[in-house]
Design a protein around this motif. Sequence first.
Motif, PDB file in Angstrom:
ATOM      1  N   VAL A  31       0.860  -1.184   0.000  1.00  0.00           N
ATOM      2  CA  VAL A  31       0.000   0.000   0.000  1.00  0.00           C
ATOM      3  C   VAL A  31       0.892   1.227   0.000  1.00  0.00           C
ATOM      4  O   VAL A  31       1.809   1.345   0.824  1.00  0.00           O
ATOM      5  CB  VAL A  31      -0.932   0.024   1.231  1.00  0.00           C
ATOM      6  CG1 VAL A  31      -1.742   1.320   1.265  1.00  0.00           C
ATOM      7  CG2 VAL A  31      -1.856  -1.194   1.220  1.00  0.00           C
ATOM      8  N   SER A  32       0.628   2.146  -0.900  1.00  0.00           N
ATOM      9  CA  SER A  32       1.423   3.368  -0.980  1.00  0.00           C
ATOM     10  C   SER A  32       1.006   4.332   0.123  1.00  0.00           C
ATOM     11  O   SER A  32      -0.185   4.581   0.333  1.00  0.00           O
ATOM     12  CB  SER A  32       1.247   4.036  -2.345  1.00  0.00           C
ATOM     13  OG  SER A  32       1.974   5.254  -2.393  1.00  0.00           O
ATOM     14  N   LEU A  33       1.987   4.884   0.842  1.00  0.00           N
ATOM     15  CA  LEU A  33       1.704   5.893   1.862  1.00  0.00           C
ATOM     16  C   LEU A  33       1.756   7.308   1.291  1.00  0.00           C
ATOM     17  O   LEU A  33       1.402   8.270   1.980  1.00  0.00           O
ATOM     18  CB  LEU A  33       2.712   5.775   3.016  1.00  0.00           C
ATOM     19  CG  LEU A  33       2.658   4.488   3.841  1.00  0.00           C
ATOM     20  CD1 LEU A  33       3.677   4.544   4.978  1.00  0.00           C
ATOM     21  CD2 LEU A  33       1.256   4.255   4.398  1.00  0.00           C
ATOM     22  N   PHE A  34       2.178   7.425   0.063  1.00  0.00           N
ATOM     23  CA  PHE A  34       2.332   8.732  -0.583  1.00  0.00           C
ATOM     24  C   PHE A  34       1.850   8.597  -2.022  1.00  0.00           C
ATOM     25  O   PHE A  34       2.336   7.745  -2.769  1.00  0.00           O
ATOM     26  CB  PHE A  34       3.803   9.162  -0.518  1.00  0.00           C
ATOM     27  CG  PHE A  34       4.159  10.344  -1.367  1.00  0.00           C
ATOM     28  CD1 PHE A  34       3.420  11.525  -1.322  1.00  0.00           C
ATOM     29  CD2 PHE A  34       5.251  10.286  -2.218  1.00  0.00           C
ATOM     30  CE1 PHE A  34       3.753  12.616  -2.118  1.00  0.00           C
ATOM     31  CE2 PHE A  34       5.604  11.379  -3.009  1.00  0.00           C
ATOM     32  CZ  PHE A  34       4.843  12.541  -2.957  1.00  0.00           C
ATOM     33  N   ASP A  35       0.866   9.441  -2.394  1.00  0.00           N
ATOM     34  CA  ASP A  35       0.275   9.316  -3.727  1.00  0.00           C
ATOM     35  C   ASP A  35       1.081   9.980  -4.831  1.00  0.00           C
ATOM     36  O   ASP A  35       0.689   9.957  -6.002  1.00  0.00           O
ATOM     37  CB  ASP A  35      -1.158   9.852  -3.726  1.00  0.00           C
ATOM     38  CG  ASP A  35      -1.235  11.344  -3.389  1.00  0.00           C
ATOM     39  OD1 ASP A  35      -0.193  12.036  -3.420  1.00  0.00           O
ATOM     40  OD2 ASP A  35      -2.345  11.824  -3.087  1.00  0.00           O
ATOM     41  N   GLY A  36       2.215  10.596  -4.485  1.00  0.00           N
ATOM     42  CA  GLY A  36       3.071  11.239  -5.471  1.00  0.00           C
ATOM     43  C   GLY A  36       2.623  12.622  -5.877  1.00  0.00           C
ATOM     44  O   GLY A  36       3.315  13.303  -6.656  1.00  0.00           O
ATOM     45  N   LYS A  37       1.478  13.084  -5.317  1.00  0.00           N
ATOM     46  CA  LYS A  37       0.939  14.381  -5.718  1.00  0.00           C
ATOM     47  C   LYS A  37       0.609  15.301  -4.540  1.00  0.00           C
ATOM     48  O   LYS A  37       0.728  16.519  -4.653  1.00  0.00           O
ATOM     49  CB  LYS A  37      -0.330  14.179  -6.548  1.00  0.00           C
ATOM     50  CG  LYS A  37      -0.119  13.359  -7.813  1.00  0.00           C
ATOM     51  CD  LYS A  37      -1.445  13.101  -8.515  1.00  0.00           C
ATOM     52  CE  LYS A  37      -1.249  12.234  -9.747  1.00  0.00           C
ATOM     53  NZ  LYS A  37      -2.545  11.936 -10.430  1.00  0.00           N
ATOM     54  N   THR A  38       0.157  14.721  -3.449  1.00  0.00           N
ATOM     55  CA  THR A  38      -0.279  15.522  -2.303  1.00  0.00           C
ATOM     56  C   THR A  38       0.303  14.956  -1.017  1.00  0.00           C
ATOM     57  O   THR A  38       0.890  13.857  -1.000  1.00  0.00           O
ATOM     58  CB  THR A  38      -1.812  15.524  -2.180  1.00  0.00           C
ATOM     59  OG1 THR A  38      -2.250  14.216  -1.754  1.00  0.00           O
ATOM     60  CG2 THR A  38      -2.473  15.872  -3.508  1.00  0.00           C
ATOM     61  N   LEU A  39       0.090  15.672   0.083  1.00  0.00           N
ATOM     62  CA  LEU A  39       0.492  15.196   1.417  1.00  0.00           C
ATOM     63  C   LEU A  39      -0.727  14.716   2.206  1.00  0.00           C
ATOM     64  O   LEU A  39      -0.725  14.730   3.445  1.00  0.00           O
ATOM     65  CB  LEU A  39       1.225  16.308   2.176  1.00  0.00           C
ATOM     66  CG  LEU A  39       2.543  16.770   1.552  1.00  0.00           C
ATOM     67  CD1 LEU A  39       3.173  17.874   2.398  1.00  0.00           C
ATOM     68  CD2 LEU A  39       3.515  15.601   1.398  1.00  0.00           C
ATOM     69  N   ASN A  40      -1.746  14.277   1.495  1.00  0.00           N
ATOM     70  CA  ASN A  40      -2.928  13.727   2.161  1.00  0.00           C
ATOM     71  C   ASN A  40      -2.530  12.524   3.010  1.00  0.00           C
ATOM     72  O   ASN A  40      -1.793  11.652   2.566  1.00  0.00           O
ATOM     73  CB  ASN A  40      -3.970  13.297   1.127  1.00  0.00           C
ATOM     74  CG  ASN A  40      -4.564  14.473   0.373  1.00  0.00           C
ATOM     75  OD1 ASN A  40      -4.482  15.614   0.829  1.00  0.00           O
ATOM     76  ND2 ASN A  40      -5.169  14.192  -0.780  1.00  0.00           N
ATOM     77  N   GLY A  41      -3.041  12.484   4.236  1.00  0.00           N
ATOM     78  CA  GLY A  41      -2.712  11.388   5.153  1.00  0.00           C
ATOM     79  C   GLY A  41      -1.490  11.656   5.999  1.00  0.00           C
ATOM     80  O   GLY A  41      -1.071  10.792   6.773  1.00  0.00           O
ATOM     81  N   TRP A  42      -0.928  12.867   5.885  1.00  0.00           N
ATOM     82  CA  TRP A  42       0.266  13.239   6.648  1.00  0.00           C
ATOM     83  C   TRP A  42       0.036  14.586   7.336  1.00  0.00           C
ATOM     84  O   TRP A  42      -0.760  15.402   6.878  1.00  0.00           O
ATOM     85  CB  TRP A  42       1.486  13.368   5.735  1.00  0.00           C
ATOM     86  CG  TRP A  42       1.876  12.128   4.981  1.00  0.00           C
ATOM     87  CD1 TRP A  42       1.287  11.633   3.857  1.00  0.00           C
ATOM     88  CD2 TRP A  42       2.942  11.236   5.305  1.00  0.00           C
ATOM     89  NE1 TRP A  42       1.918  10.488   3.440  1.00  0.00           N
ATOM     90  CE2 TRP A  42       2.951  10.216   4.317  1.00  0.00           C
ATOM     91  CE3 TRP A  42       3.902  11.193   6.315  1.00  0.00           C
ATOM     92  CZ2 TRP A  42       3.868   9.171   4.317  1.00  0.00           C
ATOM     93  CZ3 TRP A  42       4.821  10.152   6.317  1.00  0.00           C
ATOM     94  CH2 TRP A  42       4.803   9.150   5.336  1.00  0.00           C
ATOM     95  N   SER A  43       0.757  14.841   8.433  1.00  0.00           N
ATOM     96  CA  SER A  43       0.693  16.135   9.114  1.00  0.00           C
ATOM     97  C   SER A  43       2.034  16.415   9.791  1.00  0.00           C
ATOM     98  O   SER A  43       2.765  15.489  10.159  1.00  0.00           O
ATOM     99  CB  SER A  43      -0.440  16.160  10.157  1.00  0.00           C
ATOM    100  OG  SER A  43      -0.278  15.115  11.099  1.00  0.00           O
TER     101      SER A  43
END
Length: 531
Positions: A31-43
């Motif tokens: 499962v990718s933790l980073f979509d390559g475009k946004t920082l969604n799911g991170w803070s």
Amino acid sequence: MNHTRIRWLITLSFILASFSFAGERQKDEWVSLFDGKTLNGWSVHSGSAKYRVEDGAIVGTTVKGSPNSFLCTDRQYGDFVLEFEVSLDPKLNSGVQIRSTIAEAEKIFVFTGRDGAPRQRKIPPDRVYGYQVEIATEKSGSSGSIYDEARRAFMLASTKSDPEAGKAFKDGQWNKFRIECKGDRIRTWINDVPCVDLRDGMTSRGVIGLQVHGIGRDAGPYQVRWRNIRIQADDEGVEPPVISCRTRTLQCTSGWTGPRMEDGRPYVPDDILQRMKKVSVTQAWSIVKGAGYPNCYENAAGWITMYPEEAIVGRVLTAQYMPSHPDYNRLIMRQGHNEGRIGSSNSWPIDMLKKGDVYVADCFGKVPDGTLIGDNLGNAIYANSGNGVIFDAGVRDLEGLEGIKGFNAWYRGADPSFLREVMLTAINVPIRVGKTLACPGDVVLAKREGIVFIPAHLAEQVVVKSEAIMLRDMFGHQRLREGKYTPGQIDGRWSPEIQNDFRGWLKKNMDKLPVPRDVIEGILNPKTRNW
């Protein structure tokens, strides 16, 4: 067996296997933790470094005067395999936090130092602390080591003693990291070179965080880049559901001070359970309600009782069922199997039953497709508990259940269907049974009039008071038949003459009465009021 039937069975096995695979996500799925475009799911936490997305990578940039900063996942992970690629400015130090915590408020962490002496460290609010896999320059040789960030603040496992591991990281290029966490074991690799193998059980789950190290006011800016961040996580980054735990049982039974069973339920003595069978539902309800538990009784309307003339009495083990939800059910099944539970979830409570238990289940009154047991599970229940069940649900194989000698059941209806679109959500939690509440560890008394759930700490009181009332009634009924007293004399407050007569009757018949001798002696105590 003919060939047609063989082919049918093979086809069925493949269908069932496909359902199994469809119902549970495979553990080796990345499962990718980073979509390559946004920082969604991170803070961002702890510092003020800047994080942005550029060319499919997360770029962390230092800010003068900022302490260590961390871009952290919203989810927490326990056992997992994490892979990523990283490129580091040769003038910067970095790291990746695993199984780490974000402090919600200031706390003092007390620990044992490397010299064995007690130590403590203050952790400020929003500070990220925990295991950190080092990302450092080629010259330092410490990449892949594990440091305890902001907690014990020393290296837990180092690559310094391994020349090959110390040279695995290369400046000026993308470096591939692999981190495996399983139980108390943490292992790291860089560019396929093994680095460290640590055993440390201080933290079993937490966030993943990408560190930008703090710098002085006259330095920088420097950058660190991460890409292709992916994870294989047994728990999908979601804390596993709690199926059964002692804490919840203790919360339900705080009034009990006696011995407890392994699962935390009160162990009400067998003698009390046997004597409880002679207690009337009305007497039990009156005593429990008077003690401050008004929601203790469920009447028999709408219930079917297999053997109405036989009481069901025992220590309650509860199970809660709900309409099925595929995502939550997948987590329940996975957690159950991780705990070593076997088979379908409706068999798990049965495996926990002990002698003297009564299995009480809330299945929201479902009968068709809500049949919690048939005769196979019924036999298992009786083998484990020597008792019956109370199910706000259906049963199947009724003739087979009726053939189990000693087994009894309260249920909503019988139906030939199998259990469908239902999931187990918890064992040994408070559950609703009709309009009343059943708690794990209660003592249940079920007779044809209805069901009473008795808190464990009141069980002996219910028995003793009911026995006293029973003796009073036996005496009163006998004297009324003999014509010695009028109904008004017996139903009202007894005169000294009747009181003395009652005491004499108790002494004369002490060895014949269906009540323990010590209970009768307690009634004879002049300080005890019994009328």
